[in-house]
Design a protein around this motif. Structure first.
Motif, mmCIF file in Angstrom:
data_model
loop_
_atom_site.group_PDB
_atom_site.id
_atom_site.type_symbol
_atom_site.label_atom_id
_atom_site.label_comp_id
_atom_site.label_asym_id
_atom_site.label_seq_id
_atom_site.Cartn_x
_atom_site.Cartn_y
_atom_site.Cartn_z
ATOM 1 N N GLU A 1 43.234 43.807 49.320
ATOM 2 C CA GLU A 1 41.909 44.149 48.806
ATOM 3 C C GLU A 1 41.985 45.346 47.870
ATOM 4 O O GLU A 1 42.892 46.166 47.963
ATOM 5 N N LEU B 1 39.607 35.420 42.915
ATOM 6 C CA LEU B 1 39.328 36.650 43.649
ATOM 7 C C LEU B 1 37.841 36.738 43.968
ATOM 8 O O LEU B 1 36.997 36.413 43.134
ATOM 9 N N LYS B 2 37.524 37.185 45.165
ATOM 10 C CA LYS B 2 36.130 37.380 45.587
ATOM 11 C C LYS B 2 35.708 38.794 45.210
ATOM 12 O O LYS B 2 36.334 39.767 45.619
ATOM 13 N N HIS B 3 34.665 38.916 44.400
ATOM 14 C CA HIS B 3 34.170 40.224 43.973
ATOM 15 C C HIS B 3 33.545 40.943 45.157
ATOM 16 O O HIS B 3 32.766 40.357 45.911
ATOM 17 N N ARG B 4 33.872 42.214 45.323
ATOM 18 C CA ARG B 4 33.385 42.990 46.463
ATOM 19 C C ARG B 4 31.872 43.238 46.402
ATOM 20 O O ARG B 4 31.187 43.170 47.413
ATOM 21 N N THR C 1 37.734 43.836 44.806
ATOM 22 C CA THR C 1 37.922 42.547 45.465
ATOM 23 C C THR C 1 38.014 42.693 46.972
ATOM 24 O O THR C 1 38.318 43.769 47.480
ATOM 25 N N GLU D 1 43.626 44.505 41.042
ATOM 26 C CA GLU D 1 42.667 43.687 41.779
ATOM 27 C C GLU D 1 43.277 42.885 42.931
ATOM 28 O O GLU D 1 42.566 42.508 43.864
ATOM 29 N N SER D 2 44.598 42.620 42.861
ATOM 30 C CA SER D 2 45.189 41.744 43.872
ATOM 31 C C SER D 2 46.510 42.244 44.453
ATOM 32 O O SER D 2 46.993 41.674 45.422
ATOM 33 N N TRP E 1 33.055 34.524 42.610
ATOM 34 C CA TRP E 1 34.499 34.377 42.552
ATOM 35 C C TRP E 1 34.908 34.557 41.103
ATOM 36 O O TRP E 1 34.165 34.188 40.184
#
Length: 150
Positions: free
Chosen positions: A143, A63-66, A147, A95-96, A71
């Motif tokens: 999102e 997951l890409k951190h906002r 994330t 988160e997903s 990651w």
């Protein structure tokens, strides 16, 4: 100093003052006073979990951190009243938006340093972190507050 005023009303004030003067009792250890007894507090650690989620194609979920350019695996802090598995299921869903099945514990690690807090929190305590193998069950990535899509 507030602690000095409290001791004037406690039966063991003389003993406490002697121990403090001899540096036998550190103020860090003392967290509360009850009926003349000195109670020590257990150490506080954040308990956290993360999962390495794999699908049927042997792809791993990252997951890409906002807010930061990193990651990460899904996971986070275990809340009061939750067990480790429940926390990981909740964090992954938050988160997903994906459903997973939690497998085996494969990692126990710790972060033994404290650091300054953020978002209204004071000092952040040490962490104990447990990692689990997981299997993707269902859901499409969406999102979240934490994330984002690439």
């Amino acid at each position: 100093m507030r602690i000095e005023r409290i001791w004037d009303t406690i039966p063991f004030k003389g003993l406490y003052k002697q121990l403090m003067e001899r540096d036998i009792i550190k103020t860090k250890i003392i967290k509360s006073i009850c009926g003349g007894l000195i109670l020590r507090q257990f150490p506080t650690h954040i308990v956290a979990v993360f999962g390495i989620v794999e699908n049927e194609k042997e792809e791993v979920l990252l997951l890409k951190h906002r807010g930061r350019n990193v990651w990460m695996f899904p996971g986070g802090q275990v809340e009061t009243g939750e067990n480790l598995i429940e926390a990981l299921l909740r964090e992954t869903k938050e988160e997903s938006s994906m459903e997973i099945e939690v497998g085996k514990l494969f990692s126990v690690s710790s972060n033994t340093s404290t650091y300054e807090g953020y978002n209204g929190y004071g000092m952040i305590p040490t962490k104990v972190i447990m990692g689990f193998t997981c299997t993707y069950k269902s859901g499409e990535f969406r999102e979240s507050d934490e994330t984002c899509l690439i």
